[in-house]
Scaffold this active site. Sequence first.
Site, PDB file in Angstrom:
ATOM      1  N   GLY A  37       0.797  -1.013   0.020  1.00  0.00           N
ATOM      2  CA  GLY A  37      -0.106  -0.022   0.056  1.00  0.00           C
ATOM      3  C   GLY A  37       0.903   1.337  -0.031  1.00  0.00           C
ATOM      4  O   GLY A  37       1.688   1.499   0.651  1.00  0.00           O
ATOM      5  N   GLY A  38       0.504   2.084  -0.883  1.00  0.00           N
ATOM      6  CA  GLY A  38       1.415   3.339  -0.874  1.00  0.00           C
ATOM      7  C   GLY A  38       3.066   2.968  -1.421  1.00  0.00           C
ATOM      8  O   GLY A  38       3.318   2.267  -2.065  1.00  0.00           O
ATOM      9  N   PHE A  39       3.802   3.172  -0.413  1.00  0.00           N
ATOM     10  CA  PHE A  39       5.283   2.956  -0.436  1.00  0.00           C
ATOM     11  C   PHE A  39       5.708   2.143   0.517  1.00  0.00           C
ATOM     12  O   PHE A  39       6.804   1.869   0.854  1.00  0.00           O
ATOM     13  CB  PHE A  39       6.171   4.376  -0.120  1.00  0.00           C
ATOM     14  CG  PHE A  39       5.959   5.389  -1.319  1.00  0.00           C
ATOM     15  CD1 PHE A  39       6.567   5.167  -2.542  1.00  0.00           C
ATOM     16  CD2 PHE A  39       5.127   6.375  -1.259  1.00  0.00           C
ATOM     17  CE1 PHE A  39       6.592   6.129  -3.562  1.00  0.00           C
ATOM     18  CE2 PHE A  39       4.690   7.267  -2.261  1.00  0.00           C
ATOM     19  CZ  PHE A  39       5.631   7.084  -3.570  1.00  0.00           C
ATOM     20  N   LYS A  80       7.595  -5.401   7.387  1.00  0.00           N
ATOM     21  CA  LYS A  80       7.125  -4.179   6.579  1.00  0.00           C
ATOM     22  C   LYS A  80       8.366  -3.427   6.072  1.00  0.00           C
ATOM     23  O   LYS A  80       9.282  -3.001   6.957  1.00  0.00           O
ATOM     24  CB  LYS A  80       6.319  -3.328   7.402  1.00  0.00           C
ATOM     25  CG  LYS A  80       5.666  -2.146   6.894  1.00  0.00           C
ATOM     26  CD  LYS A  80       4.522  -1.484   7.825  1.00  0.00           C
ATOM     27  CE  LYS A  80       4.184  -0.105   7.513  1.00  0.00           C
ATOM     28  NZ  LYS A  80       3.533   0.692   8.494  1.00  0.00           N
ATOM     29  N   ASP A 187      -7.227   5.281  14.023  1.00  0.00           N
ATOM     30  CA  ASP A 187      -7.373   4.728  13.032  1.00  0.00           C
ATOM     31  C   ASP A 187      -8.026   3.505  13.126  1.00  0.00           C
ATOM     32  O   ASP A 187      -7.425   2.463  12.574  1.00  0.00           O
ATOM     33  CB  ASP A 187      -6.225   4.729  11.737  1.00  0.00           C
ATOM     34  CG  ASP A 187      -6.751   4.456  10.350  1.00  0.00           C
ATOM     35  OD1 ASP A 187      -7.846   4.764  10.043  1.00  0.00           O
ATOM     36  OD2 ASP A 187      -6.111   4.252   9.483  1.00  0.00           O
TER      37      ASP A 187
END
Length: 346
Positions: A37-39, A80, A187
């Site tokens: 996701g994204g970078f 990650k 979140d």
Amino acid sequence: MGCSFSGLNALYDAVNGGTDVWINENRFRIVRQLGEGGFAFVYLVKEVLADSSSASAGSGLAKKLKDSSHVSDDGTYAMKKVLIQNSEQLELVREEIRVSSLFNHPNLLPLLDHAIISVKPTQETSWNHEAYLLFPVHLDGTLFDNAKTMKAKKEFYSTSDVLQIFRQLCAGLKHMHSLDPPYAHNDVKPGNILITQRKGQPPLAILMDFGSARPARRQIRTRSEALQLQEWAAEHCSAPFRAPELWDCPSHADIDERTDIWSLGCTLYAIMYGLSPFEYALGESGGSLQLAIVNAQVKWPAGPKPPYPEALHQFVTWMLQPQAAVRPQINDIIIHVDKLIAKFSP
């Protein structure tokens, strides 16, 4: 409270064609990619020990971890990798690492190790740092993944499992809200909750991703501060689970950890029905997600047969009060969920 990054290194092992990664003094082999996701990219990795017979003898990562329950039986972990393009992104990753190190609770995903290295941008790449964050692996996926699968099969969690999953999330959030100063996750949503199926037990639920976690209490005293908060929330808090005061913040407001309670109410609804109580607004012509949220316009879909008890609907509604000042605190939520568990568990 800051992290020291001196001496940290995470280097690809060129001998193995780039399939091995060193995080500090420990070596890991990439097995496969789990998501992106994204970078950021998440990989399943397996620790490579110099002497495979010494895994249980406290070598490698096992020697480094304070909590032995975090040591993987088969040496597998989730890693990650974040590609960092500028100093602002670098600061965000450092903050995520710092904040993650504050927490220690069985329902919060622990950061086991980390490294940030400098890299030279090339013609093909634009990033100048890479971060490697190591976590326990949970291969059953997130609550969001499970909800999609269950929806396709027209399956629902039992009332008992709904409450037990929710109770675990409350326990993790209570740990965050009880710190001095209290931290808000900011979140809470199904995509940030790892679910592990267990035989003869309710699923294990673990809250993850502390990239948006911050000290919960903020005094807003000007229009400029209110707009800054709204802008920050738009970037860090997923819209269908975002509290009303983060959509439309008054110029004089005291924001606290009850932003998480709103998201928790949305998440309880999602454990039951597979989505946020306000996502219906996205599918309506002329519908507005923001209006649905600030007015707490909840719609109840058809659920399992027999349906969930009305007490669960009332519980969700209690958490989804647009005025944060009258919203319950996490301790109130836990007292209530324990009563519901006593009433509805088999």
